[in-house]
Scaffold this active site. Structure first.
Site, PDB file in Angstrom:
ATOM      1  N   SER A  63       1.508  -7.226   0.393  1.00  7.94           N
ATOM      2  CA  SER A  63       0.725  -8.200  -0.394  1.00  7.94           C
ATOM      3  C   SER A  63      -0.457  -8.807   0.347  1.00  7.94           C
ATOM      4  CB  SER A  63       1.639  -9.325  -0.893  1.00  7.94           C
ATOM      5  OG  SER A  63       2.435  -8.874  -1.960  1.00  7.94           O
ATOM      6  N   LYS A  66      -3.775  -8.078  -1.067  1.00  7.94           N
ATOM      7  CA  LYS A  66      -4.276  -8.785  -2.250  1.00  7.94           C
ATOM      8  C   LYS A  66      -5.477  -9.671  -1.921  1.00  7.94           C
ATOM      9  CE  LYS A  66       0.285  -8.622  -4.377  1.00  7.94           C
ATOM     10  NZ  LYS A  66       1.554  -9.330  -4.647  1.00  7.94           N
ATOM     11  N   TYR A 188      -2.277   0.086  -7.685  1.00  7.53           N
ATOM     12  CA  TYR A 188      -1.704  -1.117  -7.082  1.00  7.53           C
ATOM     13  C   TYR A 188      -0.722  -0.769  -5.967  1.00  7.53           C
ATOM     14  CZ  TYR A 188       1.395  -5.162  -6.663  1.00  7.53           C
ATOM     15  OH  TYR A 188       2.170  -6.190  -6.177  1.00  7.53           O
ATOM     16  N   TYR A 240       3.914 -16.879  -1.736  1.00  2.00           N
ATOM     17  CA  TYR A 240       4.829 -16.845  -2.870  1.00  2.00           C
ATOM     18  C   TYR A 240       5.272 -18.265  -3.209  1.00  2.00           C
ATOM     19  CZ  TYR A 240       4.780 -12.111  -0.953  1.00  2.00           C
ATOM     20  OH  TYR A 240       4.380 -10.915  -0.441  1.00  2.00           O
ATOM     21  N   VAL A 258       5.670  -8.428   2.255  1.00  2.00           N
ATOM     22  CA  VAL A 258       7.087  -8.133   2.480  1.00  2.00           C
ATOM     23  C   VAL A 258       7.297  -7.041   3.533  1.00  2.00           C
ATOM     24  CG1 VAL A 258       7.795  -8.932   0.204  1.00  2.00           C
ATOM     25  CG2 VAL A 258       7.228  -6.508   0.535  1.00  2.00           C
TER      26      VAL A 258
END
Length: 304
Positions: A63, A66, A188, A240, A258
């Site tokens: 992530s 992102k 993605y 998160y 992660v």
């Protein structure tokens, strides 16, 4: 300040935590990662580097990518990105469907999975070859060409990405996905499977510490206004449903993944990256969170 000594002290203090977390085994390819790995890498804007541990070993940034996805998309589309993705902390797990249903397919922010899926959809609509465009952008940030997606990790995520598939289909039903759902998912998963070392990731994030400008080539990647907004979203949404805890204990804008990586910045000063694959219950690196808390405490550096 003796940064090298401080990093070595931190390494010793977090060693008892390194093998305590749980690797992200819901992505089977990541279940094979050695959870005893640990690295921490500090890179200042005046090009001084300090490192301890496994900082030259590639790992799946997941992530953390992102941030790069948002930066590239907003540099191309501007503020209208936020018409389809909100900028609020979610307070829910990164793959939650509950808010998405309740809020008519508009993700809470670009750093949860649903938000990044919408950003991916925007990239498909905006670029003739979004895969090549994104890889070139990330390689440019790092300053080297050997940054790649791990096809095995991407395939592993696709094979078990049922909740991501549910999210993108739900958003499609609300009209917030324009392109083919399989194309969005494939891209993605590839973006999340990018591999970097701590040192490479620190170089990429140093651009954000420098307000969106390259340190060596002074290239402008994002505007000052875009830097301000991306940094704010990192601070409030980068971890998160543990973003508040990270702000409370560490006090730096950043992003976790992660794969066990955490990248953070102190604007105008430095970027810092940790990697330790063992995760806590919220999906953030157990030893990495503690290492960064110790770093800002020992150095007295944070945005607060």
């Amino acid at each position: 300040m003796d940064y090298q000594k401080i990093l070595e002290e931190i390494h010793q203090e977090v060693l008892p935590l390194v093998d305590k977390g749980k690797v992200a085994d819901y992505i089977p390819e990541l279940a094979n990662v050695d959870r005893n790995k640990f690295g921490i890498y500090l890179l200042t804007l005046d090009d001084n580097a300090y490192a301890v541990g496994d900082v030259l070993e590639k790992f799946s940034i997941q992530s953390i990518s992102k941030v790069f996805m948002l930066a590239l998309t907003i540099s191309h589309l501007g503020e209208k990105v936020y018409d389809r993705v909100d900028v609020e902390p979610s307070g829910d797990p990164f793959n939650s469907l509950v808010q998405l249903e309740h809020e008519s397919g508009i993700p809470r922010n670009p750093f949860i999975n649903s938000g990044a899926l919408v950003i991916t959809d925007m990239m498909i609509s905006s670029f003739a070859d979004p895969r090549a465009e994104f890889l070139e952008y990330v390689r440019d940030l790092v300053g080297q060409a050997d940054v790649f997606c791990n096809k095995k990790v991407a395939a592993s995520e696709k094979e078990h990405g049922f909740k991501n598939a549910a999210m993108v289909n739900l958003m499609k039903s609300f009209g917030n996905i324009e392109n083919d759902v399989d194309e969005v998912l494939d891209l993605y998963f590839e973006f999340c499977s990018i591999e970097m070392t701590c040192s490479e990731l620190a170089r990429a994030f140093r651009v954000f510490a420098n307000h969106g400008r390259g340190v060596i080539d002074t290239k402008k990647y994002i505007t000052e206004s875009q830097f301000k907004r991306i940094t704010a979203i990192m601070q409030t949404c980068g971890f998160y449903d543990e973003a508040g805890e990270f702000a409370f204990r560490v006090g730096l804008p950043g992003k976790s993944g992660v794969g066990g990586g955490i990248a953070a910045i102190l604007p105008d000063k430095y970027s810092i990256v940790t990697w330790s694959p063992g995760l806590n219950k919220k999906g953030n690196s157990l030893a990495g969170m503690k290492a960064l808390e110790l770093f800002t405490t020992k150095t007295g550096t944070s945005i607060f």
